[in-house]
Scaffold this motif. Sequence first.
Motif, mmCIF file in Angstrom:
data_model
loop_
_atom_site.group_PDB
_atom_site.id
_atom_site.type_symbol
_atom_site.label_atom_id
_atom_site.label_comp_id
_atom_site.label_asym_id
_atom_site.label_seq_id
_atom_site.Cartn_x
_atom_site.Cartn_y
_atom_site.Cartn_z
ATOM 1 N N SER A 141 -5.068 4.501 -25.010
ATOM 2 C CA SER A 141 -5.711 5.522 -24.195
ATOM 3 C C SER A 141 -4.986 5.663 -22.865
ATOM 4 O O SER A 141 -3.912 5.089 -22.647
ATOM 5 N N THR A 142 -5.574 6.422 -21.935
ATOM 6 C CA THR A 142 -4.909 6.717 -20.675
ATOM 7 C C THR A 142 -5.939 7.119 -19.627
ATOM 8 O O THR A 142 -7.153 7.104 -19.892
ATOM 9 N N THR A 143 -5.447 7.482 -18.435
ATOM 10 C CA THR A 143 -6.302 7.756 -17.287
ATOM 11 C C THR A 143 -6.470 9.240 -16.977
ATOM 12 O O THR A 143 -7.262 9.598 -16.125
ATOM 13 N N GLY A 144 -5.692 10.083 -17.632
ATOM 14 C CA GLY A 144 -5.714 11.511 -17.327
ATOM 15 C C GLY A 144 -4.759 11.912 -16.215
ATOM 16 O O GLY A 144 -4.657 13.093 -15.881
ATOM 17 N N ALA A 145 -4.047 10.944 -15.630
ATOM 18 C CA ALA A 145 -3.089 11.261 -14.575
ATOM 19 C C ALA A 145 -1.953 12.113 -15.132
ATOM 20 O O ALA A 145 -1.510 11.914 -16.268
ATOM 21 N N ARG A 146 -1.479 13.049 -14.331
ATOM 22 C CA ARG A 146 -0.402 13.935 -14.757
ATOM 23 C C ARG A 146 0.873 13.134 -15.027
ATOM 24 O O ARG A 146 1.180 12.167 -14.343
ATOM 25 N N ARG A 147 1.585 13.560 -16.071
ATOM 26 C CA ARG A 147 2.871 12.970 -16.464
ATOM 27 C C ARG A 147 2.740 11.523 -16.916
ATOM 28 O O ARG A 147 3.740 10.809 -17.023
ATOM 29 N N ILE A 148 1.508 11.078 -17.173
ATOM 30 C CA ILE A 148 1.269 9.719 -17.655
ATOM 31 C C ILE A 148 0.635 9.808 -19.043
ATOM 32 O O ILE A 148 -0.287 10.587 -19.274
ATOM 33 N N GLY A 149 1.134 9.005 -19.980
ATOM 34 C CA GLY A 149 0.531 8.973 -21.310
ATOM 35 C C GLY A 149 0.660 10.277 -22.079
ATOM 36 O O GLY A 149 -0.152 10.563 -22.950
ATOM 37 N N ARG A 150 1.672 11.065 -21.780
ATOM 38 C CA ARG A 150 1.827 12.380 -22.420
ATOM 39 C C ARG A 150 2.314 12.237 -23.857
ATOM 40 O O ARG A 150 3.108 11.347 -24.181
ATOM 41 N N PRO A 151 1.857 13.119 -24.759
ATOM 42 C CA PRO A 151 2.381 13.102 -26.120
ATOM 43 C C PRO A 151 3.841 13.530 -26.153
ATOM 44 O O PRO A 151 4.306 14.284 -25.282
ATOM 45 N N ALA A 152 4.551 13.064 -27.173
ATOM 46 C CA ALA A 152 5.920 13.517 -27.384
ATOM 47 C C ALA A 152 5.921 15.016 -27.680
ATOM 48 O O ALA A 152 4.945 15.555 -28.207
ATOM 49 N N MET A 153 7.010 15.703 -27.358
ATOM 50 C CA MET A 153 7.086 17.135 -27.606
ATOM 51 C C MET A 153 6.910 17.448 -29.090
ATOM 52 O O MET A 153 6.251 18.424 -29.458
ATOM 53 N N SER A 154 7.460 16.602 -29.945
ATOM 54 C CA SER A 154 7.318 16.811 -31.383
ATOM 55 C C SER A 154 5.859 16.699 -31.811
ATOM 56 O O SER A 154 5.397 17.415 -32.714
ATOM 57 N N ARG A 223 -8.676 10.619 -13.800
ATOM 58 C CA ARG A 223 -9.872 9.809 -13.572
ATOM 59 C C ARG A 223 -9.565 8.496 -12.845
ATOM 60 O O ARG A 223 -10.429 7.627 -12.729
ATOM 61 N N THR A 224 -8.344 8.355 -12.353
ATOM 62 C CA THR A 224 -7.947 7.101 -11.712
ATOM 63 C C THR A 224 -8.907 6.673 -10.600
ATOM 64 O O THR A 224 -9.314 5.495 -10.552
ATOM 65 N N PRO A 225 -9.306 7.571 -9.689
ATOM 66 C CA PRO A 225 -10.224 7.124 -8.626
ATOM 67 C C PRO A 225 -11.522 6.537 -9.162
ATOM 68 O O PRO A 225 -12.004 5.509 -8.653
ATOM 69 N N SER A 226 -12.095 7.152 -10.186
ATOM 70 C CA SER A 226 -13.360 6.624 -10.720
ATOM 71 C C SER A 226 -13.146 5.305 -11.445
ATOM 72 O O SER A 226 -14.032 4.431 -11.437
ATOM 73 N N LEU A 227 -12.003 5.118 -12.054
ATOM 74 C CA LEU A 227 -11.746 3.877 -12.792
ATOM 75 C C LEU A 227 -11.624 2.676 -11.851
ATOM 76 O O LEU A 227 -11.823 1.537 -12.270
ATOM 77 N N ARG A 228 -11.338 2.928 -10.597
ATOM 78 C CA ARG A 228 -11.243 1.822 -9.649
ATOM 79 C C ARG A 228 -12.606 1.157 -9.420
ATOM 80 O O ARG A 228 -12.677 0.041 -8.909
ATOM 81 N N SER A 229 -13.688 1.835 -9.839
ATOM 82 C CA SER A 229 -15.024 1.261 -9.662
ATOM 83 C C SER A 229 -15.470 0.428 -10.862
ATOM 84 O O SER A 229 -16.542 -0.181 -10.825
ATOM 85 N N VAL A 230 -14.677 0.394 -11.926
ATOM 86 C CA VAL A 230 -15.063 -0.350 -13.131
ATOM 87 C C VAL A 230 -15.082 -1.844 -12.827
ATOM 88 O O VAL A 230 -14.121 -2.403 -12.283
ATOM 89 N N THR A 231 -16.181 -2.486 -13.178
ATOM 90 C CA THR A 231 -16.326 -3.919 -12.945
ATOM 91 C C THR A 231 -16.356 -4.725 -14.242
ATOM 92 O O THR A 231 -16.253 -5.954 -14.197
ATOM 93 N N ALA A 232 -16.505 -4.073 -15.379
ATOM 94 C CA ALA A 232 -16.551 -4.787 -16.658
ATOM 95 C C ALA A 232 -15.205 -5.452 -16.934
ATOM 96 O O ALA A 232 -14.152 -4.861 -16.665
ATOM 97 N N PRO A 233 -15.206 -6.665 -17.471
ATOM 98 C CA PRO A 233 -13.936 -7.263 -17.901
ATOM 99 C C PRO A 233 -13.233 -6.312 -18.873
ATOM 100 O O PRO A 233 -13.832 -5.862 -19.848
ATOM 101 N N THR A 234 -11.977 -5.992 -18.582
ATOM 102 C CA THR A 234 -11.299 -4.927 -19.309
ATOM 103 C C THR A 234 -10.019 -5.406 -19.976
ATOM 104 O O THR A 234 -9.156 -6.019 -19.339
ATOM 105 N N LEU A 235 -9.914 -5.084 -21.261
ATOM 106 C CA LEU A 235 -8.716 -5.333 -22.050
ATOM 107 C C LEU A 235 -8.131 -3.990 -22.452
ATOM 108 O O LEU A 235 -8.847 -3.114 -22.949
ATOM 109 N N VAL A 236 -6.847 -3.800 -22.236
ATOM 110 C CA VAL A 236 -6.143 -2.587 -22.637
ATOM 111 C C VAL A 236 -5.147 -2.957 -23.726
ATOM 112 O O VAL A 236 -4.343 -3.882 -23.553
ATOM 113 N N ILE A 237 -5.230 -2.263 -24.855
ATOM 114 C CA ILE A 237 -4.330 -2.507 -25.985
ATOM 115 C C ILE A 237 -3.539 -1.233 -26.254
ATOM 116 O O ILE A 237 -4.109 -0.143 -26.319
ATOM 117 N N HIS A 238 -2.236 -1.374 -26.406
ATOM 118 C CA HIS A 238 -1.398 -0.210 -26.697
ATOM 119 C C HIS A 238 -0.267 -0.634 -27.620
ATOM 120 O O HIS A 238 0.207 -1.774 -27.551
#
Length: 302
Positions: A141-154, A223-238
Amino acid sequence: MTEKVVAVGREISLAYEEIGDAGGEPLVLVAGLGQQLHSWPDEFCAQLAARGYRVVRFDNRDVGRSTHESFRPAKLVSMLVGRFPAGQYDLTDLADDTAGLLDAIGLASAHLVGVSMGGMIAQTVAARHPDRVRTLTSIMSTTGARRIGRPAMSTTRLMGAAPPKTRADAIDRAITMFRHIGSHGFPFDEEHVRERAGRGWDRDPSSAGTGRQLGAILKSGDRTPSLRSVTAPTLVIHGDRDRMVHPTGGAATVRAITGARLETITGMGHDLPKGAWPALLDLIDNHARATRSTDARDTTAS
């Protein structure tokens, strides 16, 4: 597994299934863009249940047997410039649907595991409803930030194809897409993709809901600003072979959420290949289990 439909508020109803012991540790699986509850494979869910979890999987709004909105989704070009039809919801609405599902089935809190758009929804639940999330696992997944986590052109070109008109077309389209975005480091299970696509068509042959869900993602923006308020233990898998959500999306999520950690699965793309299940199951289980001995919150709502 018995499918049920419950009202979750705001005139929305969600279809869901539960797998495992009703007294198990609650773990809610959130599906991705256009995906239905069975995008979380039956056997994968059964293996989580065997580890002691009360597993809940569900159809997000606008897919499967959950409530479908009636407005026509915007064209992609319109979405990209911020023009949306009246009634267009965003990820906060989908997050509130998820919290409403917890209420409806009597869960005060749960471990949330989301994949792709489901990861965005789970992140948003953790930001908006921190007391409802025991742990957060955000996959591909991703944060919605521009130019981040974008799909390949194909990948973008494949996504722009006309929607399928028949069951056979839907199956062929799914095979083409998952051969492209799937995990090139693991064997491709065409039979599984075929079965899942056919099952999805039988449950819900409509396609407009996927466009409305895409609108929710794009309307939500960064959504980066709102994600800074997350307090739950967080695991990111990619996965390192993801053509749908570039691995920069996972890295950005870790930077946005204090204390989050990143696990990269070599060879994994934008799917859940069976060959990666042992790693995925262990990661999800170990992350949830690390908090279980100290989490004193009630399993059921008072």
